[in-house]
Design a protein around this motif. Sequence first.
Motif, PDB file in Angstrom:
ATOM      1  N   GLU A   5       0.814  -1.209   0.000  1.00 16.44           N
ATOM      2  CA  GLU A   5       0.000   0.000   0.000  1.00 16.44           C
ATOM      3  C   GLU A   5       0.854   1.269   0.000  1.00 16.44           C
ATOM      4  OE1 GLU A   5      -3.789  -1.427  -0.486  1.00 16.44           O
ATOM      5  OE2 GLU A   5      -3.182   0.650  -0.295  1.00 16.44           O
ATOM      6  N   ASN A   6       2.042   1.198   0.558  1.00 15.22           N
ATOM      7  CA  ASN A   6       2.864   2.395   0.681  1.00 15.22           C
ATOM      8  C   ASN A   6       3.958   2.480  -0.387  1.00 15.22           C
ATOM      9  OD1 ASN A   6       1.445   3.239   2.999  1.00 15.22           O
ATOM     10  ND2 ASN A   6       2.604   1.780   4.238  1.00 15.22           N
ATOM     11  N   GLN A   7       3.849   1.698  -1.414  1.00 14.67           N
ATOM     12  CA  GLN A   7       4.861   1.706  -2.471  1.00 14.67           C
ATOM     13  C   GLN A   7       4.885   3.053  -3.206  1.00 14.67           C
ATOM     14  OE1 GLN A   7       7.226  -0.466  -3.656  1.00 14.67           O
ATOM     15  NE2 GLN A   7       6.882  -1.533  -1.753  1.00 14.67           N
ATOM     16  N   GLU A   8       6.102   3.476  -3.545  1.00 16.37           N
ATOM     17  CA  GLU A   8       6.245   4.675  -4.374  1.00 16.37           C
ATOM     18  C   GLU A   8       5.656   4.464  -5.762  1.00 16.37           C
ATOM     19  OE1 GLU A   8      10.256   5.933  -4.636  1.00 16.37           O
ATOM     20  OE2 GLU A   8      10.466   6.335  -2.481  1.00 16.37           O
ATOM     21  N   HIS A   9       5.557   3.205  -6.180  1.00 16.23           N
ATOM     22  CA  HIS A   9       4.990   2.907  -7.502  1.00 16.23           C
ATOM     23  C   HIS A   9       3.608   3.521  -7.674  1.00 16.23           C
ATOM     24  CE1 HIS A   9       7.737  -0.850  -7.572  1.00 16.23           C
ATOM     25  NE2 HIS A   9       8.254   0.077  -8.329  1.00 16.23           N
ATOM     26  N   ILE A  10       2.788   3.462  -6.643  1.00 20.58           N
ATOM     27  CA  ILE A  10       1.419   3.972  -6.759  1.00 20.58           C
ATOM     28  C   ILE A  10       1.444   5.480  -6.985  1.00 20.58           C
ATOM     29  CG2 ILE A  10      -0.745   4.305  -5.504  1.00 20.58           C
ATOM     30  CD1 ILE A  10      -0.370   1.550  -4.293  1.00 20.58           C
ATOM     31  N   ASP A  11       2.313   6.189  -6.272  1.00 23.96           N
ATOM     32  CA  ASP A  11       2.443   7.632  -6.473  1.00 23.96           C
ATOM     33  C   ASP A  11       2.979   7.942  -7.864  1.00 23.96           C
ATOM     34  OD1 ASP A  11       1.521   8.153  -3.909  1.00 23.96           O
ATOM     35  OD2 ASP A  11       3.539   8.110  -3.035  1.00 23.96           O
ATOM     36  N   ASN A  48       7.657 -10.897  -3.929  1.00 20.98           N
ATOM     37  CA  ASN A  48       7.068 -11.096  -2.602  1.00 20.98           C
ATOM     38  C   ASN A  48       6.080 -12.265  -2.629  1.00 20.98           C
ATOM     39  OD1 ASN A  48       7.822  -8.697  -0.597  1.00 20.98           O
ATOM     40  ND2 ASN A  48       7.707  -7.881  -2.680  1.00 20.98           N
ATOM     41  N   ASN A  49       6.503 -13.308  -3.302  1.00 21.08           N
ATOM     42  CA  ASN A  49       5.732 -14.565  -3.321  1.00 21.08           C
ATOM     43  C   ASN A  49       4.335 -14.405  -3.924  1.00 21.08           C
ATOM     44  OD1 ASN A  49       7.861 -15.931  -1.982  1.00 21.08           O
ATOM     45  ND2 ASN A  49       7.151 -15.050  -0.043  1.00 21.08           N
ATOM     46  N   LYS A  50       4.236 -13.498  -4.892  1.00 17.73           N
ATOM     47  CA  LYS A  50       2.990 -13.306  -5.655  1.00 17.73           C
ATOM     48  C   LYS A  50       1.823 -12.819  -4.804  1.00 17.73           C
ATOM     49  CE  LYS A  50       4.194 -16.824  -9.077  1.00 17.73           C
ATOM     50  NZ  LYS A  50       3.777 -17.998  -9.835  1.00 17.73           N
ATOM     51  N   ILE A  51       2.091 -12.297  -3.614  1.00 20.64           N
ATOM     52  CA  ILE A  51       1.007 -11.787  -2.767  1.00 20.64           C
ATOM     53  C   ILE A  51       1.075 -10.265  -2.774  1.00 20.64           C
ATOM     54  CG2 ILE A  51       0.011 -11.707  -0.456  1.00 20.64           C
ATOM     55  CD1 ILE A  51       1.201 -14.451   0.045  1.00 20.64           C
ATOM     56  N   ALA A  52       0.083  -9.618  -3.359  1.00 21.10           N
ATOM     57  CA  ALA A  52       0.031  -8.159  -3.406  1.00 21.10           C
ATOM     58  C   ALA A  52      -1.262  -7.694  -2.760  1.00 21.10           C
ATOM     59  CB  ALA A  52       0.096  -7.674  -4.856  1.00 21.10           C
ATOM     60  N   SER A  53      -1.262  -6.458  -2.318  1.00 25.47           N
ATOM     61  CA  SER A  53      -2.503  -5.898  -1.788  1.00 25.47           C
ATOM     62  C   SER A  53      -3.529  -5.792  -2.915  1.00 25.47           C
ATOM     63  CB  SER A  53      -2.252  -4.522  -1.191  1.00 25.47           C
ATOM     64  OG  SER A  53      -1.995  -3.593  -2.217  1.00 25.47           O
ATOM     65  N   ALA A  54      -4.788  -5.719  -2.550  1.00 19.54           N
ATOM     66  CA  ALA A  54      -5.858  -5.651  -3.559  1.00 19.54           C
ATOM     67  C   ALA A  54      -5.716  -4.409  -4.429  1.00 19.54           C
ATOM     68  CB  ALA A  54      -7.219  -5.668  -2.860  1.00 19.54           C
ATOM     69  N   LEU A  55      -5.424  -3.264  -3.797  1.00 24.67           N
ATOM     70  CA  LEU A  55      -5.256  -2.022  -4.546  1.00 24.67           C
ATOM     71  C   LEU A  55      -4.069  -2.130  -5.505  1.00 24.67           C
ATOM     72  CD1 LEU A  55      -5.796   1.019  -5.043  1.00 24.67           C
ATOM     73  CD2 LEU A  55      -4.282   1.497  -3.114  1.00 24.67           C
ATOM     74  N   TYR A  56      -2.960  -2.577  -5.011  1.00 25.75           N
ATOM     75  CA  TYR A  56      -1.731  -2.694  -5.801  1.00 25.75           C
ATOM     76  C   TYR A  56      -1.956  -3.599  -7.006  1.00 25.75           C
ATOM     77  CZ  TYR A  56       3.418  -2.777  -6.165  1.00 25.75           C
ATOM     78  OH  TYR A  56       4.717  -2.623  -6.568  1.00 25.75           O
ATOM     79  N   GLN A  57      -2.605  -4.720  -6.775  1.00 22.80           N
ATOM     80  CA  GLN A  57      -2.850  -5.677  -7.852  1.00 22.80           C
ATOM     81  C   GLN A  57      -3.787  -5.097  -8.902  1.00 22.80           C
ATOM     82  OE1 GLN A  57      -3.531  -9.627  -6.466  1.00 22.80           O
ATOM     83  NE2 GLN A  57      -4.501 -10.306  -8.355  1.00 22.80           N
ATOM     84  N   ALA A  58      -4.851  -4.428  -8.458  1.00 23.48           N
ATOM     85  CA  ALA A  58      -5.798  -3.835  -9.404  1.00 23.48           C
ATOM     86  C   ALA A  58      -5.112  -2.805 -10.295  1.00 23.48           C
ATOM     87  CB  ALA A  58      -6.953  -3.187  -8.647  1.00 23.48           C
ATOM     88  N   LEU A  59      -4.191  -2.031  -9.732  1.00 23.05           N
ATOM     89  CA  LEU A  59      -3.544  -0.968 -10.488  1.00 23.05           C
ATOM     90  C   LEU A  59      -2.501  -1.499 -11.462  1.00 23.05           C
ATOM     91  CD1 LEU A  59      -3.242   1.818  -7.767  1.00 23.05           C
ATOM     92  CD2 LEU A  59      -4.847   1.684  -9.673  1.00 23.05           C
ATOM     93  N   PHE A  60      -1.781  -2.565 -11.113  1.00 23.66           N
ATOM     94  CA  PHE A  60      -0.810  -3.050 -12.106  1.00 23.66           C
ATOM     95  C   PHE A  60      -1.485  -3.905 -13.184  1.00 23.66           C
ATOM     96  CE2 PHE A  60       0.421  -6.638  -9.027  1.00 23.66           C
ATOM     97  CZ  PHE A  60       0.071  -7.704  -9.841  1.00 23.66           C
ATOM     98  N   GLN A  61      -2.729  -4.308 -12.967  1.00 22.30           N
ATOM     99  CA  GLN A  61      -3.466  -5.047 -14.002  1.00 22.30           C
ATOM    100  C   GLN A  61      -4.350  -4.141 -14.861  1.00 22.30           C
ATOM    101  OE1 GLN A  61      -5.546  -7.992 -11.634  1.00 22.30           O
ATOM    102  NE2 GLN A  61      -3.858  -9.455 -11.773  1.00 22.30           N
ATOM    103  N   TRP A  62      -4.492  -2.890 -14.463  1.00 20.95           N
ATOM    104  CA  TRP A  62      -5.363  -1.932 -15.151  1.00 20.95           C
ATOM    105  C   TRP A  62      -4.818  -1.614 -16.536  1.00 20.95           C
ATOM    106  CZ3 TRP A  62      -5.456   3.942 -13.819  1.00 20.95           C
ATOM    107  CH2 TRP A  62      -6.510   4.575 -14.495  1.00 20.95           C
TER     108      TRP A  62
END
Length: 380
Positions: free
Chosen positions: A201-207, A246-260
């Motif tokens: 959730e706090n990744q710089e990637h999202i910003d 990270n063993n293919k486990i991402a937060s729901a928000l993070y996953q939705a955004l990299f699949q968008w």
Amino acid sequence: VDYMVDSSILEHLKTKTGISEEKLKALISYGKEDDELISFSETEKKAIVNALYSVTVLDPACGSGAFPIGVLQKIVYMLQEIDPDATLWFNKATENVSFLIRKEFEKKFNAGSLDYIRKLTVIQNSIFGIDIQPIAVEIARLRCFLSLVIEEKVYDDEPNRGINPLPNLDFKFIIANTLLSLPHDSDVKKNVSANQMSIFENQEHIDQLKAVREEYFSANDAETKNELKLAFSEIQKSMFQEALNNNKIASALYQALFQWEPFNNTVTDWFDSDWMFGIKDGFDIIIANPPYIDSENMMNSGMGGLRDYISNKYKYCKGNWDIYIAFFERSFNLLNETGSLIFITPDKWISRPFGEKLRTSLLYHIKSIYQSGRDVFDSA
């Protein structure tokens, strides 16, 4: 469409300008006979121009764009009446823009392409649409393009015959499910540990992704747009790699955004007005003919998953509800504090038990209910 567009713009202008309803109705109507009875001061003209320049209008089930195009046409008509030489609108549109954009606007203004300037800024600032059908969204975008390109003047001796690249509509009409929100980890807490949630959730990637998207909103040339699309994709690849690490486990928000995939004609199974439109504080007007699907029929037509989601997430959808009830609730929550919502729907929610939650929640917000009869649509 005309009635609904006129009514919603009237409410917006009354709220934003304080000008009398009688004067605003005369301005909004296409009839000329009432125009002679009213006049506007310079202060009132500026107030109307400012209110129309900043208005945000969403159709959450836009289809091929009848309502957004209706809004575009009506605003342009009103500007022709209130600001015939487009001076007020030109000054507003060039207040905080780059030197290059101002030069292009000056060229159009001096050439007399006043409706081009009006339409371009309304398309860029004011109209937004969502639909779950890709072909419908493509048609809505095409209608915007055609509406704008007919205002161009052609110069055979100039590059591209003097015709500008069409504006960016990737974040104006989007293919998405309006009723599903961008997922957050509160939706899937049982699948993600608190430690992993904080990592993602706090990744710089999202910003970074948000920064590129915001820059894309105002990009005006094809080269810049393509560079930003590439940057967007590269950040998403980094996000995906981070998830793998990270063993293919991402937060729901993070996953939705990299699949968008906002630049492809594919359906996004969530909607978020900040991420998709850059609208953080809600819309001034939400106008629609939402779909009508009985919740029992949803089960019979393979929409059981959506039905369960709506039943769990939407407080107005109780009993044997219809999907337009969910559109009421979702849209009401997407308005800003002074916004107006106007729908054409079946009237069963007024008296049937499934409409009780909607009625009791919205009763004091309802301004009017207009009965349009049983023969509104030829096909229904």
